[in-house]
Design a protein around this motif. Structure first.
Motif, short mmCIF file in Angstrom:
data_model
loop_
_atom_site.label_atom_id
_atom_site.label_comp_id
_atom_site.label_asym_id
_atom_site.label_seq_id
_atom_site.Cartn_x
_atom_site.Cartn_y
_atom_site.Cartn_z
N ASP A 1 14.28 57.28 59.65
CA ASP A 1 13.60 57.82 58.47
C ASP A 1 12.43 56.92 58.09
O ASP A 1 12.61 55.72 57.84
CB ASP A 1 14.61 57.90 57.32
CG ASP A 1 14.00 58.48 56.04
OD1 ASP A 1 12.79 58.78 56.03
OD2 ASP A 1 14.75 58.63 55.07
N PRO A 2 11.21 57.45 58.02
CA PRO A 2 10.05 56.59 57.72
C PRO A 2 10.05 56.02 56.31
O PRO A 2 9.30 55.08 56.04
CB PRO A 2 8.86 57.52 57.96
CG PRO A 2 9.39 58.90 57.86
CD PRO A 2 10.81 58.84 58.32
N THR A 3 10.86 56.56 55.38
CA THR A 3 10.86 56.04 54.01
C THR A 3 11.79 54.84 53.85
O THR A 3 11.87 54.28 52.75
CB THR A 3 11.29 57.14 53.02
OG1 THR A 3 12.63 57.55 53.31
CG2 THR A 3 10.36 58.33 53.11
N LEU A 4 12.48 54.45 54.90
CA LEU A 4 13.28 53.22 54.84
C LEU A 4 12.32 52.04 54.99
O LEU A 4 12.23 51.40 56.04
CB LEU A 4 14.34 53.21 55.93
CG LEU A 4 15.52 54.17 55.73
CD1 LEU A 4 16.33 54.34 57.02
CD2 LEU A 4 16.42 53.66 54.61
N GLY B 1 11.10 63.08 57.19
CA GLY B 1 10.41 63.25 58.46
C GLY B 1 9.36 64.35 58.38
O GLY B 1 8.23 64.19 58.87
N ILE B 2 9.70 65.47 57.77
CA ILE B 2 8.75 66.58 57.64
C ILE B 2 7.63 66.22 56.68
O ILE B 2 6.47 66.65 56.86
CB ILE B 2 9.49 67.85 57.19
CG1 ILE B 2 10.45 68.31 58.29
CG2 ILE B 2 8.51 68.95 56.85
CD1 ILE B 2 9.78 68.57 59.62
N ALA B 3 7.94 65.43 55.65
CA ALA B 3 6.87 64.97 54.76
C ALA B 3 5.86 64.12 55.53
O ALA B 3 4.64 64.24 55.34
CB ALA B 3 7.46 64.17 53.59
N LEU C 1 -0.43 65.91 59.91
CA LEU C 1 -1.17 67.15 60.17
C LEU C 1 -2.40 67.26 59.29
O LEU C 1 -3.45 67.75 59.74
CB LEU C 1 -0.26 68.36 59.94
CG LEU C 1 0.83 68.61 60.99
CD1 LEU C 1 1.75 69.73 60.54
CD2 LEU C 1 0.22 68.96 62.35
N ALA C 2 -2.28 66.82 58.05
CA ALA C 2 -3.43 66.88 57.14
C ALA C 2 -4.59 66.03 57.66
O ALA C 2 -5.76 66.37 57.46
CB ALA C 2 -3.02 66.42 55.74
N GLU C 3 -4.27 64.93 58.34
CA GLU C 3 -5.33 64.10 58.93
C GLU C 3 -6.09 64.84 60.01
O GLU C 3 -7.23 64.50 60.31
CB GLU C 3 -4.73 62.81 59.49
CG GLU C 3 -4.12 61.89 58.44
CD GLU C 3 -3.44 60.69 59.05
OE1 GLU C 3 -3.53 60.54 60.30
OE2 GLU C 3 -2.84 59.90 58.32
N LYS C 4 -5.45 65.84 60.62
CA LYS C 4 -6.08 66.64 61.67
C LYS C 4 -6.60 67.97 61.14
O LYS C 4 -6.94 68.86 61.92
CB LYS C 4 -5.06 66.92 62.79
CG LYS C 4 -4.40 65.69 63.38
CD LYS C 4 -5.39 64.85 64.17
CE LYS C 4 -4.70 63.66 64.81
NZ LYS C 4 -5.65 62.84 65.59
#
Length: 962
Positions: free
Chosen positions: A154-157, A204-206, A212-215
């Motif tokens: 999880d990237p928020t850890l 993960g989806i966040a 995706l917004a960067e692209k």
């Protein structure tokens, strides 16, 4: 005081609590942790101290029966055995790894962590799930025990909130970046996300949404599901997904529900042509662990793209992989199982921790624990919270963990400043048949590539679109053609397309009275472009405007961003502020701003007689006058006394003869046949030129030109006169904001009749000096009003296009269709149908059209030139023959003469009058006849006399030369 306890009857086992129970229990446990885990404070009581003990206790929390847990268990056991048998690591000290089975329950995982805290545990490997890691990390922070997880991605850890949590695998942030690069590489713009509704799935989806917004891409629809969904729940969810527009589906879930989702999708026909499924690394975990799978199991995975954490090939990796079958034999009732990348990272986690503990002891660290004063206040009760203690060396061990620099079976192991592994990379996998095919790699260093990432690290990073490359993919439906990525959903919904309800210039777009139908040039272009699309587009045209004033195109475009309309068509100019909020198609009308002003007739000037011909035409005509004069002189010089005489006289004769042919007043007669032929052709050319000049000059002098006091936009800017513009047109903002014209000078006009009235009245009569409007409207306005004209140049360049939401794939397809309309001529035919111009529109270019161009007469000049050239060639041939006949005897008697002398003789012969040459030839023939009848003496005297006579007929110079 309120107490919390867990009660179990004697003889009963602990119940299984699923992940769904975690959400309900998390609030309860967080309340406990607020009391247990608030700050770091100890009372200084030290227990179990030693400098370098014989045994170091390490805990591990995992789920034995899960596809990740069973592999990790074997890998960690092998790692502990390898570490304890290696004398170079932790010499004299053994690692005692105690594993606890959380049975895939977050609640039990928390309890197991609390048990470890009651013992002299210096670090915990795990937990396996991100959901559990969030809660246990609070305990680790309080008791300063490092928590190392090889599977909680999880990237928020984050290290800021959980400083004692260390992720020893790849962060899901990079996996989502890889998926975003895939979406951008295949030129898709929207995806649908299906995910488990817990911390692992949501976070993960966040992260995927951010990448995706960067692209300039986005998640168009999010479809959450419970961690343990039923088949009916999955079916209901996929039915909603099938009704969406996008066909790019990202599946971020666990190894348990993931295959069920794909199986239901196969049943619903969502694994066919047109769909794209991108699965996170749970799918490769299944494929690696359960390999080889039978065809029935892989049928549901066909064409899916998935990712696998990349571990470069190395000797360490090959040795460990070769041992795997022996390590797993007898570990499962179903036989041996495969090695996934989670097993590799679990193996390296033990080694990483061993190196850190070794460095901890080398720095003088000791294993000691202290009681937490706040926990001692909670003594009593069945939870025994006061039995947990703080690891005094936790901070030092944590720093040594983060400073480890080693090479493991997964490659180089080193942490960055944000506590992620260096060189994050993934393999891009395409599931085909009963196996998989690697189509490339992704790395945070260079993006997508067909080369292994370690080969690119020595080169400068290159993330340009041209450098991104993957091998071909076999997509769902067994096709190699890249899916478009979207369709119009079959949900009965029509596109709501806004159409301006114009009150003027209705040739462009207008609503049919009493109906919902629209007609006009813009409507015909739109429908023609739709007919060229390879799919059907259900739509409904909706009028925008009150029908009294022309609506604002800017407001219409803005309503697309608010969702009122799905698109907008009509006379919508493509300008900067509109392109910032919507996407436009290829322009189908070129239209910029122009100035329209009243014009008056222009009187001719003193040099009007030069205007019928262009400068090039004047020059070529003059040259041909001289050429024809010179040719006629050459042809007439030997036989016509009028073309003979002193050089000065002959030059004057040539010039006079040439120019007099313009008026057919030449007095010199032509005698030679060739000269007459050239003269006849030239007089015909002069007749045509003279007639054309007369007609053109007559037109110039009789058809008056138009002029205006307004010369263009510059003169309007410098003046103080009022300026008209079309109401609700972008021309107003341009004049004020870009050109700095004060608003008080601008007069809004609505109808073409308003234009004409204001222009006729002028500034002095309450009207305007000029009107600024788009070229398309002005051309239509001027087609019936010849008293006005465009003055100056078009001072902006713009066009009209159809507006769609940002990143709409329909805008791209419609642009392609408009280009095809332009190429096949349909766009021009539609234009002529609605907007065909009259002669008034082109009056500003009348001056250029009245002038006679050279290309209108080049055929006549060509004929005349060829006639002159042919006459000269014939004349030259005749001269050569005549010269050779008259001077052949002289050459024979005098022998071979030099070339220069012969040429001089030839020039003299050409300059002689032809009658003299003939007389001399006759005398030579008579002398030859008399020579045959007299003797030799008389022949000599006759020769002397003939020579004397000859000198009398020739020039004195020739006699002296002879």
């Amino acid at each position: 005081m309120m107490y919390f306890c867990v009660v179990r009857r004697k003889g009963e086992s602990w119940g299984f609590v699923s992940d769904s129970f975690i959400t309900a229990m998390s609030k309860v446990w967080l309340l406990v942790l607020v009391v247990v885990c608030h700050g770091i404070f100890s009372n200084g009581v030290v227990t179990n101290s030693s400098t370098r003990p014989d045994v170091v206790h390490v805990g591990a929390i995992l789920s034995y029966k899960t596809i990740i847990g069973k592999v990790a268990k074997v890998a960690m056991e092998a790692a502990v055995e390898d570490v304890n048998s290696d004398p170079t690591v932790l010499p004299g000290t053994k690692i005692n790894l105690t594993m606890q089975d959380s049975n895939y329950s977050g609640f039990l995982g928390i309890l197991e962590a609390l048990k470890f805290m009651e013992k002299d545990t210096v670090a915990i490997i795990g937990p396996q799930q991100s959901v559990t890691a969030h809660i246990i990390s609070h305990i680790a922070n309080e008791l300063q025990v490092p928590l190392l997880s090889y599977s909680a991605t999880d990237p928020t850890l984050s290290s800021l909130q959980f400083p004692f949590f260390v992720r020893t695998a790849q962060n899901d942030l990079y996996q989502m970046a890889a998926i975003a690069d895939l979406v951008d590489y295949y030129r898709w713009r929207e995806v649908i996300a299906i995910y488990v509704d817990d911390d692992h799935g949501r976070n993960g989806i966040a992260a995927l949404g951010d990448k995706l917004a960067e692209k300039r891409c986005k998640i168009s629809y999010k479809a959450p599901m419970s961690p343990l969904p039923t088949r009916d729940e999955i079916t209901d969810l996929l039915i909603k997904v099938a009704l969406m527009e996008s066909r790019i589906v990202v599946l971020h879930t666990y190894a348990g529900p993931g295959p069920v989702v794909l199986k239901v999708a196969q049943y619903l026909g969502m694994m066919g042509t047109g769909y794209v499924w991108i699965a996170t690394n749970w799918l490769t975990t299944i494929l690696d662990t359960n390999a080889p799978l039978d065809s029935d199991a892989t049928d549901d995975f066909q064409g899916v793209i998935t990712l696998r954490m990349y571990a470069p090939d190395s000797e360490l990796k090959r040795k460990f992989v070769s041992r795997w079958s022996n390590l797993t034999s007898g570990k499962s009732t179903n036989g041996s199982f495969g090695l996934s990348t989670y097993g590799l990272y679990a193996y390296d986690t033990v080694w990483l921790l061993a190196h850190a503990i070794d460095a901890f002891f080398n720095q003088g660290g000791i294993i000691s624990f202290s009681n937490d004063s706040r926990l001692t206040e909670l003594h009593g009760g069945s939870l025994n919270l006061d039995a947990m203690s703080i690891f005094n060396g936790g901070n030092l061990l944590l720093q040594n963990i983060l400073q480890v620099n080693m090479t493991g079976v997964t490659g180089p192991i080193k942490f960055t400043s944000d506590r992620n592994f260096i060189y994050p990379a993934f393999e891009v996998i395409n599931v085909i048949g009963t196996g998989i095919r690697r189509i490339g790699y992704w790395s945070n260093y260079s993006g997508l590539s067909v080369l292994p990432p370690e080969m690119l690290y020595a080169k400068p990073p290159n993330r340009s679109s041209a450098s991104q490359r993957l091998y071909g993919v076999i997509w769902p439906g067994q096709t190699t053609e890249r899916p478009r990525g979207w369709i119009f959903p079959n949900n009965g919904r029509h596109l709501k397309i806004g159409v301006p309800k114009r009150v003027s210039y209705r040739e462009f777009v207008s609503q049919v009275e009493g109906t919902d139908l629209f007609k006009g040039y813009c409507i015909d272009v739109f429908t023609a472009a739709l007919n060229l699309l390879p799919y059907a587009v259900p739509y409904k045209l909706i009028a925008f405007g009150d029908g009294i004033n022309n609506p604002s195109s800017t407001e219409l475009v803005h309503l697309i961003t608010t969702g009122v309309y799905d698109a907008a068509i009509g006379d919508i100019a493509i300008i900067t502020n509109r392109t910032k909020i919507v996407d436009f198609t290829q322009p189908y009308v070129e239209s910029g701003l122009v100035v329209v002003a009243p014009v008056s007739r222009l009187n001719s000037n003193a040099w009007a007689f030069l205007r019928p011909f262009t400068p090039m035409m004047w020059g070529v005509t003059a040259i041909f006058f001289l050429i024809v004069g010179a040719v006629v002189w050459i042809l007439e010089h030997r036989i016509n006394d009028e073309f003979r005489g002193p050089p000065k006289k002959q030059v004057v004769t040539v010039l006079w003869f040439s120019l007099s042919t313009l008026f057919f007043s030449h007095k010199e007669n032509t005698v030679s046949t060739l000269g007459r032929l050239v003269l006849i052709i030239w007089l015909f050319v002069v007749l045509i030129i003279n007639s054309s000049y007369t007609a053109s000059l007559t037109s110039i002098l009789t058809v008056q030109k138009l002029s205006s006091s307004v010369k263009g936009i510059e003169s309007l800017i410098n003046s103080k006169d009022p300026i008209g513009y079309q109401q609700n047109s972008y021309a107003r903002n341009y004049l004020v904001e870009e050109l700095g014209i004060h608003e008080s000078r601008l007069v809004p006009l609505n109808m073409p009749e308003d234009y004409a009235k204001a222009l006729k009245e002028g500034p002095g009569g309450g009207g305007v000096a000029a009107v600024v409007d788009e070229r398309a409207y002005v051309d239509l306005f001027l087609s019936t009003r010849c008293e006005f004209s465009i003055v100056g140049q078009e001072f902006t360049k713009a066009g009209w296009g159809f507006a769609f939401p940002r990143d709409s794939p329909l805008a791209i397809d419609m642009s392609t269709a408009i280009l095809r309309l332009s190429e096949n001529g349909d766009l021009e035919r539609i234009h002529d149908k609605w907007l065909k111009r009259s002669a008034c529109t082109s009056q500003s270019t009348t001056y250029e059209l009245d002038r006679l161009q050279l290309n209108s007469f080049w055929g006549l000049f060509l004929i005349c030139g060829l006639a002159c050239l042919l006459a000269l060639i014939v004349y030259f041939i005749l001269m050569v023959r005549q010269f050779s006949r008259h001077y052949s005897d002289d050459f024979e008697s005098s022998g071979r003469s030099s070339g220069s002398k012969s040429f001089q003789t030839f020039l003299t012969f050409v300059d002689e009058k032809e009658e003299e040459v003939k007389n001399r030839s006759k005398r030579k023939q008579m002398e030859k006849a008399s020579n045959r009848s007299v003797g030799e003496d008389e022949s000599t005297n006759s020769s002397t006399r003939r020579y004397t006579e000859s000198c009398s007929s020739k020039s004195l110079d020739r006699c002296e030369e002879a």
